[in-house]
Write a protein that holds these residues in place. Structure first.
Motif, PDB file in Angstrom:
ATOM      1  N   ARG A 117     -10.706   1.083  -4.503  1.00  0.00           N
ATOM      2  CA  ARG A 117     -11.386   1.903  -3.489  1.00  0.00           C
ATOM      3  C   ARG A 117     -11.722   1.069  -2.247  1.00  0.00           C
ATOM      4  NH1 ARG A 117     -13.750   6.925  -4.779  1.00  0.00           N
ATOM      5  NH2 ARG A 117     -13.190   7.625  -6.877  1.00  0.00           N
ATOM      6  N   ILE A 118     -12.039  -0.197  -2.455  1.00  0.00           N
ATOM      7  CA  ILE A 118     -12.377  -1.067  -1.317  1.00  0.00           C
ATOM      8  C   ILE A 118     -11.120  -1.472  -0.555  1.00  0.00           C
ATOM      9  CG2 ILE A 118     -13.314  -3.336  -0.670  1.00  0.00           C
ATOM     10  CD1 ILE A 118     -15.279  -3.043  -3.020  1.00  0.00           C
ATOM     11  N   VAL A 119     -10.101  -1.919  -1.268  1.00  0.00           N
ATOM     12  CA  VAL A 119      -8.932  -2.486  -0.582  1.00  0.00           C
ATOM     13  C   VAL A 119      -8.008  -1.420   0.001  1.00  0.00           C
ATOM     14  CG1 VAL A 119      -9.023  -4.552  -2.012  1.00  0.00           C
ATOM     15  CG2 VAL A 119      -7.530  -2.663  -2.699  1.00  0.00           C
ATOM     16  N   PHE A 120      -8.107  -0.161  -0.520  1.00  0.00           N
ATOM     17  CA  PHE A 120      -7.213   0.884  -0.027  1.00  0.00           C
ATOM     18  C   PHE A 120      -7.861   1.839   0.959  1.00  0.00           C
ATOM     19  CE2 PHE A 120      -4.039  -0.011  -3.356  1.00  0.00           C
ATOM     20  CZ  PHE A 120      -2.865   0.222  -2.635  1.00  0.00           C
ATOM     21  N   VAL A 121      -9.126   1.597   1.343  1.00  0.00           N
ATOM     22  CA  VAL A 121      -9.743   2.493   2.321  1.00  0.00           C
ATOM     23  C   VAL A 121      -8.862   2.595   3.551  1.00  0.00           C
ATOM     24  CG1 VAL A 121     -11.661   2.732   3.927  1.00  0.00           C
ATOM     25  CG2 VAL A 121     -12.116   2.344   1.533  1.00  0.00           C
ATOM     26  N   ARG A 122      -8.385   1.453   4.007  1.00  0.00           N
ATOM     27  CA  ARG A 122      -7.353   1.422   5.044  1.00  0.00           C
ATOM     28  C   ARG A 122      -6.292   0.444   4.570  1.00  0.00           C
ATOM     29  NH1 ARG A 122      -7.406   5.771   8.320  1.00  0.00           N
ATOM     30  NH2 ARG A 122      -9.444   6.127   9.254  1.00  0.00           N
ATOM     31  N   GLY A 123      -5.298   0.978   3.872  1.00  0.00           N
ATOM     32  CA  GLY A 123      -4.333   0.122   3.191  1.00  0.00           C
ATOM     33  C   GLY A 123      -3.538  -0.788   4.097  1.00  0.00           C
TER      34      GLY A 123
ATOM     35  N   GLU B 274     -16.003   4.324   5.135  1.00  0.00           N
ATOM     36  CA  GLU B 274     -14.827   5.143   4.873  1.00  0.00           C
ATOM     37  C   GLU B 274     -14.570   5.226   3.371  1.00  0.00           C
ATOM     38  OE1 GLU B 274     -12.205   2.829   7.283  1.00  0.00           O
ATOM     39  OE2 GLU B 274     -12.261   4.284   8.925  1.00  0.00           O
ATOM     40  N   ILE B 275     -14.290   6.449   2.916  1.00  0.00           N
ATOM     41  CA  ILE B 275     -14.073   6.693   1.485  1.00  0.00           C
ATOM     42  C   ILE B 275     -12.806   7.519   1.306  1.00  0.00           C
ATOM     43  CG2 ILE B 275     -14.984   7.810  -0.584  1.00  0.00           C
ATOM     44  CD1 ILE B 275     -17.768   7.245   0.394  1.00  0.00           C
ATOM     45  N   ASP B 276     -11.957   7.091   0.385  1.00  0.00           N
ATOM     46  CA  ASP B 276     -10.754   7.830   0.004  1.00  0.00           C
ATOM     47  C   ASP B 276     -11.007   8.390  -1.393  1.00  0.00           C
ATOM     48  OD1 ASP B 276      -8.259   8.793  -0.557  1.00  0.00           O
ATOM     49  OD2 ASP B 276      -7.307   6.842  -0.781  1.00  0.00           O
ATOM     50  N   GLU B 277     -11.549   9.602  -1.455  1.00  0.00           N
ATOM     51  CA  GLU B 277     -12.078  10.123  -2.710  1.00  0.00           C
ATOM     52  C   GLU B 277     -11.014  10.357  -3.773  1.00  0.00           C
ATOM     53  OE1 GLU B 277     -14.812  10.777  -5.353  1.00  0.00           O
ATOM     54  OE2 GLU B 277     -15.334  10.285  -3.286  1.00  0.00           O
ATOM     55  N   ASP B 278      -9.873  10.972  -3.393  1.00  0.00           N
ATOM     56  CA  ASP B 278      -8.873  11.300  -4.414  1.00  0.00           C
ATOM     57  C   ASP B 278      -7.731  10.296  -4.485  1.00  0.00           C
ATOM     58  OD1 ASP B 278      -7.475  11.858  -2.134  1.00  0.00           O
ATOM     59  OD2 ASP B 278      -7.121  13.980  -2.579  1.00  0.00           O
TER      60      ASP B 278
END
Length: 363
Positions: A231-237, A293-297
């Motif tokens: 979740r941390i590293v892929f918020v903005r991949g 920023e959160i990428d929930e799914d």
């Protein structure tokens, strides 16, 4: 010839959700489909048969079907399997499916569950087959991955883009947290493209069928830990992994987890502030809001939320220690300047192991 009798409908004439059927209407024309619920009935029997064939069903199999609709796919599954548990959200569809098998040899093999498959407890099953409503695509995948005992295989139809994210590899445009999570716990294979004209009503996008075979034995990694890091590293991949840890909100989360780990393991911590790092300003000053920023799914659809942070709070010894540990791990693993979209499962496992060795956790 005698005049054909009109079909009788129960309920008051003005009742909805039933709409008046036209002459010669088939089963899947009885209702006005609720496309907001992702109701797109698979009407092509050839596609339905191909999906069942790809599942490799045995006569002894118990099948979980998600979203059976009016039963075009269900009927073909019933011909192959010992029993089918069909989970349907819409009571109208469940009633129509019940009528479709009533009085036939297949009736005893079908068990219909009316409700939300994501919230409901699932019975035992060997295989899952689904024409998946798009709103539950990601929750359904992860619920199936968490099933115990794991099903032998899952053959699931999704919107094309979601399906391609499941099978995407590092460097692919659609590679995201969903890709890494799914492939960590299962082998995901794209097996069939399905055009939108195979559905009624036609959806706006094309579909694809994916086979998911859950790994056995499962990886000996905590899912919460694994997903917390991703979740941390892929918020903005496309940013560097180091940039993902630059957020004050992220570091406060990591610091809280560190404190919890120390308390759990009876490790004393020095929580005092260094002499040169005394808090300044009014202690009663209101907290500030910082965007996070959160990428929930996990599909890359990033949302921005606001979290409370203390603008006058200086870094204490614990915060400085945690920051130093994070920087040490990123430097020693060489992952700090890498981008998540270019990293594979092995890279993330190495990073998680290095963080855990330093007492840094993500759940």
């Amino acid at each position: 010839m005698p005049k054909q009798q009109k079909r009788q409908h129960h309920g008051h004439p003005g009742d909805k959700p039933y709409s008046k059927p036209k002459a010669g209407s088939g089963t899947n024309k009885v209702f006005k489909m609720n496309t907001d619920l992702g109701q797109h009935i698979l009407k092509n029997p050839g596609v339905a048969q191909a999906i069942v064939d790809k599942a490799g069903l045995k006569q002894s199999d118990i099948v979980l079907e998600v979203g059976p609709g009016t039963g075009n796919l269900t009927m073909k599954i019933l011909e192959k399997a010992r029993q089918v548990h069909a989970v349907e959200m819409d009571p109208r569809m469940a009633a129509e499916l019940t009528k479709r098998v009533q009085g036939t040899p297949l009736e005893s093999k079908l068990h219909i569950l009316v409700g939300d498959v994501i919230k409901a407890p699932l019975p035992y099953f060997d295989v899952c087959i689904s024409n998946t409503p798009y709103q539950i695509s990601s929750p359904l995948v992860f619920k199936l991955l968490a099933c115990s005992p794991a099903p032998r295989t899952c053959v699931l139809m999704f919107q094309r883009e979601f399906a391609m994210r499941l099978v995407a590899q590092p460097g692919d445009p659609l590679y995201c947290r969903l890709s890494v999570n799914a492939q960590m716990w299962a082998k995901c294979t794209h097996i069939l493209k399905v055009g939108k004209n195979n559905f009624k009503p036609p959806p706006k996008v094309e579909s694809s069928v994916v086979r998911i075979e859950i790994k056995n034995p499962r990886p000996t990694v905590s899912y919460d830990e694994w997903d917390g890091l991703l979740r941390i590293v892929f918020v903005r991949g496309n940013r560097t992994i180091k940039a993902g840890f630059a957020s004050r909100a992220v570091m406060e989360l990591v610091e809280r987890n560190w404190r919890t780990w120390c308390a759990t393991n009876d490790i004393p911590i020095d929580d005092s502030a260094p002499a040169e790092d005394v808090a300044m300003g009014d202690a009663d000053e209101e907290m500030e809001e910082e965007t996070m920023e959160i990428d929930e799914d996990g599909t890359g659809a990033v949302q921005t939320v606001k979290v409370k942070v203390d603008p006058k709070k200086k870094r204490g010894r614990v915060a400085l220690l945690v920051k130093a540990k994070v920087e040490k791990v990123l430097e020693e693993t060489g992952m700090g300047e890498k981008r998540a979209v270019k990293c594979d499962e092995g890279d993330f496992l190495e990073l998680l192991y290095a963080f855990n060795k330093e007492g840094i956790h993500f759940s």
